[in-house]
Design a protein around this motif. Structure first.
Motif, PDB file in Angstrom:
ATOM      1  N   VAL A 118       0.845  -1.203   0.000  1.00  0.00           N
ATOM      2  CA  VAL A 118       0.000   0.000   0.000  1.00  0.00           C
ATOM      3  C   VAL A 118       0.873   1.244   0.000  1.00  0.00           C
ATOM      4  N   THR A 178      -1.198  -6.277  -8.356  1.00  0.00           N
ATOM      5  CA  THR A 178      -1.502  -5.306  -7.294  1.00  0.00           C
ATOM      6  C   THR A 178      -2.977  -4.942  -7.310  1.00  0.00           C
ATOM      7  N   ARG A 233      -5.517  -5.563  -4.180  1.00  0.00           N
ATOM      8  CA  ARG A 233      -6.267  -4.467  -3.543  1.00  0.00           C
ATOM      9  C   ARG A 233      -7.770  -4.727  -3.588  1.00  0.00           C
TER      10      ARG A 233
END
Length: 308
Positions: A114, A252, A256
């Motif tokens: 993050v 990614t 997420r």
């Protein structure tokens, strides 16, 4: 007659097999198979007659390949060899050895943390241009780089991106090994899809709407994915992010989404996978912090209070 077929050389069988599949697979797939046949299989096994190909010979061949190639690449070569053996069995009734694949070590794909993602986003939004916007789009859509480079503005409408093509390099000259960029159908049927994107991203994209192709603004030419790879590498250097390629943005994005509570079926369809198992096994990565959070949810769910 069978003895005659047993005297067939593997390079002749492989050439016949390539001819039979040429019009049944995508051009990029055919060129991949052709390269494997010409540069790996025929070089080492091509002169062997089918009755001389034994399990020991295949094992020796596998070990030889492992000296210079990764287990994954070796298994890809062995898969092509397996298809050639199947062709020999179906057309000449030849029983060639069963292929035994080598063991692969599962390699974790890089996923931006993050913190890394926020640092990259901050950099991209500072003095943004069409290339930075393209990288930003990958972070919030999960598109493959070839799909991104093939996008036309007509594909970006009403907060959605329609994916119906990709761009890849294909050989145009076998003698000089020249390649050209080609707009081709997507990777698979399931890759044809409509991807919803956040409204804020759509508004950002709409400001750059011009010409036919998204990344060039021109009516006749796409951008080379390799150019975007180089751009991305420079962006990562500015952000001090290491060991990441463009494809890590797809991983990614998927990670997420899971962290945000997406269901696997929806995510799988957005990514263009044919099976949710692909999504789970290759693209979903949980952090240790997420595991701790899940454990703590058990405590909350069962209303357990630790004794002090």
């Amino acid at each position: 007659m069978i003895m005659k077929f047993n005297n067939l050389k593997l390079n002749k069988l492989s050439s016949q097999w390539l001819c039979t599949i040429k019009n049944r697979v995508k051009i990029t797939t055919y060129q991949k198979y052709e390269f494997i046949v010409l540069h790996h299989i025929n070089i080492h096994l091509g002169e062997y007659k089918t009755n001389d190909i034994t399990p020991v010979k295949i094992a020796e061949y596998s070990n030889k390949l492992l000296e210079n190639l990764s287990p994954k690449t070796v298994n890809t070569i062995l898969t092509v060899l397996h298809m050639i053996f199947n062709y020999a069995n179906e057309n000449y009734n030849l029983n060639l050895p069963k292929i035994k694949y080598v063991k692969e070590t599962k390699k974790e794909m890089k996923v931006l943390s993050v913190t890394e993602q926020k640092a990259l986003m901050t950099y991209l939004l500072n003095d943004i241009d069409i290339y930075k916007l393209a990288i930003f789009t990958l972070l919030f859509s999960g598109l493959r780089i070839g799909e991104l480079c093939a996008l036309e503005w007509n594909d970006i409408r009403n907060s959605t991106i329609t994916v119906n093509k990709t761009i890849q390099r294909i050989k145009c000259d076998n003698k000089n090994h020249k390649t050209v960029l080609a707009v081709l159908p997507p990777k698979s049927d399931s890759s044809n899809r409509v991807v919803p994107i956040p409204d804020f991203l759509y508004k950002m994209l709409d400001k750059y709407r011009d010409g036919k192709y998204f990344l060039t603004g021109k009516n006749s030419s796409c951008i080379d994915p390799r150019y975007m790879q180089l751009k991305f590498k420079k962006y990562l250097e500015y952000c001090n992010i290491k060991n990441a390629g463009l494809h890590c943005l797809r991983h990614t994005f998927a990670t997420r989404c899971i962290e945000a509570g997406w269901d696997i079926k929806s995510l799988s369809e957005v990514l263009g996978h044919s099976d949710v198992k692909i999504t789970l096994n290759k693209y979903v990565h949980s952090s240790f912090e997420q595991k701790i959070e899940c454990m703590n949810k058990l405590e909350m769910l069962l209303n357990i209070k630790a004794e002090v």
